[in-house]
Design a protein around this motif. Structure first.
Motif, short mmCIF file in Angstrom:
data_model
loop_
_atom_site.label_atom_id
_atom_site.label_comp_id
_atom_site.label_asym_id
_atom_site.label_seq_id
_atom_site.Cartn_x
_atom_site.Cartn_y
_atom_site.Cartn_z
N ILE A 11 6.29 2.57 -13.51
CA ILE A 11 6.00 2.91 -12.12
C ILE A 11 4.94 1.98 -11.53
O ILE A 11 5.08 1.52 -10.40
N ILE A 12 3.89 1.70 -12.26
CA ILE A 12 2.77 0.90 -11.74
C ILE A 12 3.22 -0.51 -11.31
O ILE A 12 2.90 -0.93 -10.20
N PRO A 13 3.97 -1.24 -12.12
CA PRO A 13 4.39 -2.58 -11.66
C PRO A 13 5.28 -2.52 -10.42
O PRO A 13 5.17 -3.36 -9.53
N PHE A 14 6.17 -1.52 -10.33
CA PHE A 14 7.03 -1.42 -9.16
C PHE A 14 6.24 -1.04 -7.92
O PHE A 14 6.54 -1.49 -6.82
N ALA A 15 5.21 -0.23 -8.08
CA ALA A 15 4.36 0.13 -6.94
C ALA A 15 3.61 -1.11 -6.45
O ALA A 15 3.53 -1.35 -5.24
N ILE A 16 3.09 -1.90 -7.36
CA ILE A 16 2.39 -3.13 -6.98
C ILE A 16 3.36 -4.08 -6.30
O ILE A 16 3.04 -4.67 -5.25
N LEU A 17 4.55 -4.23 -6.85
CA LEU A 17 5.56 -5.10 -6.26
C LEU A 17 5.94 -4.63 -4.86
O LEU A 17 6.09 -5.45 -3.94
N TYR A 18 6.05 -3.33 -4.67
CA TYR A 18 6.37 -2.77 -3.36
C TYR A 18 5.31 -3.16 -2.33
O TYR A 18 5.63 -3.64 -1.24
N PHE A 19 4.04 -2.99 -2.67
CA PHE A 19 2.97 -3.31 -1.72
C PHE A 19 2.90 -4.81 -1.44
O PHE A 19 2.62 -5.22 -0.32
N VAL A 20 3.18 -5.64 -2.44
CA VAL A 20 3.18 -7.08 -2.23
C VAL A 20 4.30 -7.48 -1.26
O VAL A 20 4.08 -8.26 -0.34
N ILE A 21 5.48 -6.91 -1.45
CA ILE A 21 6.61 -7.23 -0.58
C ILE A 21 6.37 -6.73 0.84
O ILE A 21 6.63 -7.44 1.81
N VAL A 22 5.84 -5.51 0.98
CA VAL A 22 5.56 -4.96 2.31
C VAL A 22 4.55 -5.83 3.04
O VAL A 22 4.71 -6.13 4.23
#
Length: 51
Positions: A11-22
């Motif tokens: 979950i943590i890497p996908f959350a970080i990736l989400y915020f980077v993309i946004v």
């Protein structure tokens, strides 16, 4: 307990990736000419609604 850590480790890497993309998309829209026009139109519409 072990399965909980596995879930968290996914979950943590996908959350970080989400915020980077946004953030990248928002910055790209803000810097583009079309994005500026859209934002200006939104601001203009809000000002007209207040009057």
């Amino acid at each position: 307990m072990e399965s909980f850590l596995i879930i968290i480790s996914y979950i943590i890497p996908f959350a970080i990736l989400y915020f980077v993309i946004v953030t990248a998309v928002k910055r790209g829209i803000d810097q583009s000419e079309a994005g500026r026009i859209i934002i200006e139109n939104k601001v203009r519409n809000k000002e007209q609604e207040k009057k």
